[in-house]
Write an enzyme that holds these catalytic residues in place. Structure first.
Site, mmCIF file in Angstrom:
data_model
loop_
_atom_site.group_PDB
_atom_site.id
_atom_site.type_symbol
_atom_site.label_atom_id
_atom_site.label_comp_id
_atom_site.label_asym_id
_atom_site.label_seq_id
_atom_site.Cartn_x
_atom_site.Cartn_y
_atom_site.Cartn_z
ATOM 1 C CB ALA A 80 5.877 4.476 12.583
ATOM 2 N NE ARG A 138 -6.815 -9.639 -0.651
ATOM 3 C CZ ARG A 138 -7.962 -9.528 0.028
ATOM 4 N NH1 ARG A 138 -8.348 -10.511 0.815
ATOM 5 N NH2 ARG A 138 -8.669 -8.453 -0.049
ATOM 6 C CB SER A 139 -3.314 -8.126 -6.524
ATOM 7 O OG SER A 139 -2.241 -7.193 -6.429
ATOM 8 C CD GLU A 181 -0.055 -0.878 19.425
ATOM 9 O OE1 GLU A 181 -0.545 0.256 19.338
ATOM 10 O OE2 GLU A 181 0.347 -1.515 18.447
ATOM 11 N N GLY A 190 0.836 -1.204 0.000
ATOM 12 C CA GLY A 190 0.000 0.000 0.000
ATOM 13 C C GLY A 190 0.868 1.250 0.000
ATOM 14 C CB ILE A 241 3.086 2.391 4.540
ATOM 15 C CG1 ILE A 241 2.152 3.365 5.258
ATOM 16 C CG2 ILE A 241 4.351 2.136 5.360
ATOM 17 C CD1 ILE A 241 1.472 2.777 6.486
ATOM 18 N N GLY A 301 2.770 -2.124 10.605
ATOM 19 C CA GLY A 301 1.356 -2.331 10.274
ATOM 20 C C GLY A 301 0.528 -2.538 11.526
ATOM 21 N NE ARG A 302 -4.088 -1.598 13.452
ATOM 22 C CZ ARG A 302 -3.763 -0.313 13.276
ATOM 23 N NH1 ARG A 302 -2.502 0.064 13.268
ATOM 24 N NH2 ARG A 302 -4.706 0.601 13.128
ATOM 25 C CG HIS A 321 0.766 2.489 17.177
ATOM 26 N ND1 HIS A 321 -0.217 1.535 17.181
ATOM 27 C CD2 HIS A 321 0.715 3.062 15.940
ATOM 28 C CE1 HIS A 321 -0.858 1.543 16.017
ATOM 29 N NE2 HIS A 321 -0.312 2.462 15.243
#
Lengths: 319, 319
Positions: free
Chosen positions: B280, B169-170, B259, B146, B148, B229-230, B278
């Site tokens: 960034a 994914r693609s 968190e 994406g 980022i 990301g997560r 968290h």
């Protein structure tokens, strides 16, 4: 031809490369850990690769010393070499990659307050968001457009700064990452519009104290300074003053007037000053060490063919 | 049309821009610090810009919520909105610049041992040279292509890595900085040849635990991991194990399963783990905040013209 090589961090592959090149030119090589280990029959060696300070000072047979550093200020004093005609070459060009990465790293650490975050984390504190600055739209000035300055500019360009201005004696550079290159005489004008000043200058009479208090004062509020050249280029006392009073956003110094930085120096505790122990470039990175050896071998061929050394230092200019 | 804006870090210029856009589309805007300050006559607002969690959960009048973050996992649970048809848009695209700079910063801090140097300096120690690694010739994998991931790849390219491989994914991306883009199914193959793994994935059922112990084991000796990301994407316990036993060169985590990171978490003291809270991406950077507001205003025009929102979130996909 006899060649002495001070082993330093050289690996087997590097010694092999040097031996192969020496064989090509009919030279004999002796690898030693320390100058005091040079055997009797190599004391009259014609070439030394490494910081052969004692040899340089005492051997009239020495015709070429190649040092594995970019900085050569310790070797250009008049009378340094016992043989005044001795050639000196350096390894300027081997350090651009690693020092450019250092500059980007410390700049972002300052702009993003990462040292403060790290101190909090060391103390088990999950801190609040801190104000961030960015290389995006930043006005960057690179004082010294040699290998280090150019390699940095190439990387910095990808961060979409507002501009990158190079400053050097000639006012010229082929490096396309510079939006503009100006002469040192124009430094004052440029400083007024500089958010990040990167200094990568050799130590010469011209560069000593070049960033004086008067020049620091010209920088905009919140500007950052990174110095990876030589400590003598900055008035350290004035720099500390404008860091403490908050005019400057921060400074990252890898080089100092006195190294190691004396215990009693106030710089240790100066606000927003990021100190590194003259370690921006070192020979632990394979790329740097390989390039260093490649450069010596290239010049060994030049030397034995009576050609000009590619990495020769002009001992009068000092770089 | 009534719009509620949660002020957060907005400056006067941003409020002006939102007011001007609202006027164009004939809407009334109410700026409040907190949801509890929303006046009676704006409780039935059609649009809210900000983390209007209470409003989303209770107001059947709400038709569109725009959040100033990229991550939306907190808002995509089924039944989250009182009005199940409520549109959700995010600010993915505003954070690429600042988070890409974070990734470069923490990567270089790890590769150059700058946290250890900084600890020494804090203790007044002028340390010995430390082994350096480099982005030059590094094999980089970007998991999540994406805004980022792409913005990072553009910057990383300038450091002359061996390659940059995107994984999504693609299996497709227009970003030219990727030497290759592969599908998530090919991740295992790619990990075997990855020196630096950058993770910038949203939290979805597909990404939860994607970097499992089995996958971490595939990475070469000395590899680095950066996650922005997560936290749920990584098996934190396995990661800590391979940091402690020295298989991994280092990891930099800005996001965690829990968190703030709980006091009792062993991660606080894990070897070669660089923790950031968290942070960034945050809204303190003018560029990020400006872009955020621009994106909302752009979509406000789209919304009032009955067009599809440009920054809409697919609540089923979760991003």
């Amino acid at each position: 031809m006899k060649i002495v090589v001070l082993k330093g961090m050289l690996k087997e592959s590097h010694e092999k490369k040097i031996e192969d090149t020496a064989e090509k030119v009919g030279a004999k090589v002796c690898f030693v850990k320390d100058e005091k280990d040079i055997p009797e029959d190599f004391k009259d060696a014609e070439v030394i690769y490494g910081f052969g300070i004692n040899t340089a000072k005492t051997s009239k047979a020495l015709k070429w010393m190649c040092v594995p550093s970019a900085g050569v200020d310790a070797f250009v004093e008049p009378g340094f070499f016992a043989n005044d005609d001795c050639l000196l070459s350096n390894s300027s060009g081997a350090y651009g990659v690693t020092i450019a990465e250092h500059i980007i790293a410390v700049t972002l650490m300052m702009m993003r307050k990462l040292t403060y975050t790290y101190e909090e984390i060391l103390n088990g504190v999950w801190g609040l968001p801190k104000p961030q600055k960015s290389l995006k739209d930043c006005r960057i000035t690179v004082l010294g457009t040699g290998d280090i300055g150019r390699t940095f500019a190439k990387r910095a360009k990808a961060f979409e700064p507002e501009n990158i201005i190079g400053v050097c004696r000639s006012g010229k550079s082929d490096e396309e990452s510079f939006d503009r290159v100006v002469k040192i005489e124009d430094l004052e004008e440029v400083l007024k519009e500089t958010d990040l000043l990167v200094m990568s200058l050799p130590d010469t009479p011209e560069t000593k104290g070049i960033l004086s208090e008067d020049k620091i004062k010209l920088l905009p509020e919140g500007a950052y300074i990174v110095n990876v050249g030589r400590g003598s280029a900055i008035d350290e006392i004035a720099l500390a003053k404008y860091l403490e009073n908050g005019k400057l956003g921060g400074a990252a110094l890898d080089v100092f007037v006195n190294e190691p930085l004396p215990k009693e120096s106030p710089l240790w505790k100066t606000k927003n000053l990021l100190i590194t122990p003259h370690n921006a470039g070192n020979l632990t990175l394979d790329y740097t060490l390989n390039k260093n050896v490649d450069m010596f071998c290239e010049d060994l061929l030049n030397y034995s063919n009576g050609l000009l050394l590619k990495y020769i230092v002009d001992r009068k200019k000092g770089y």
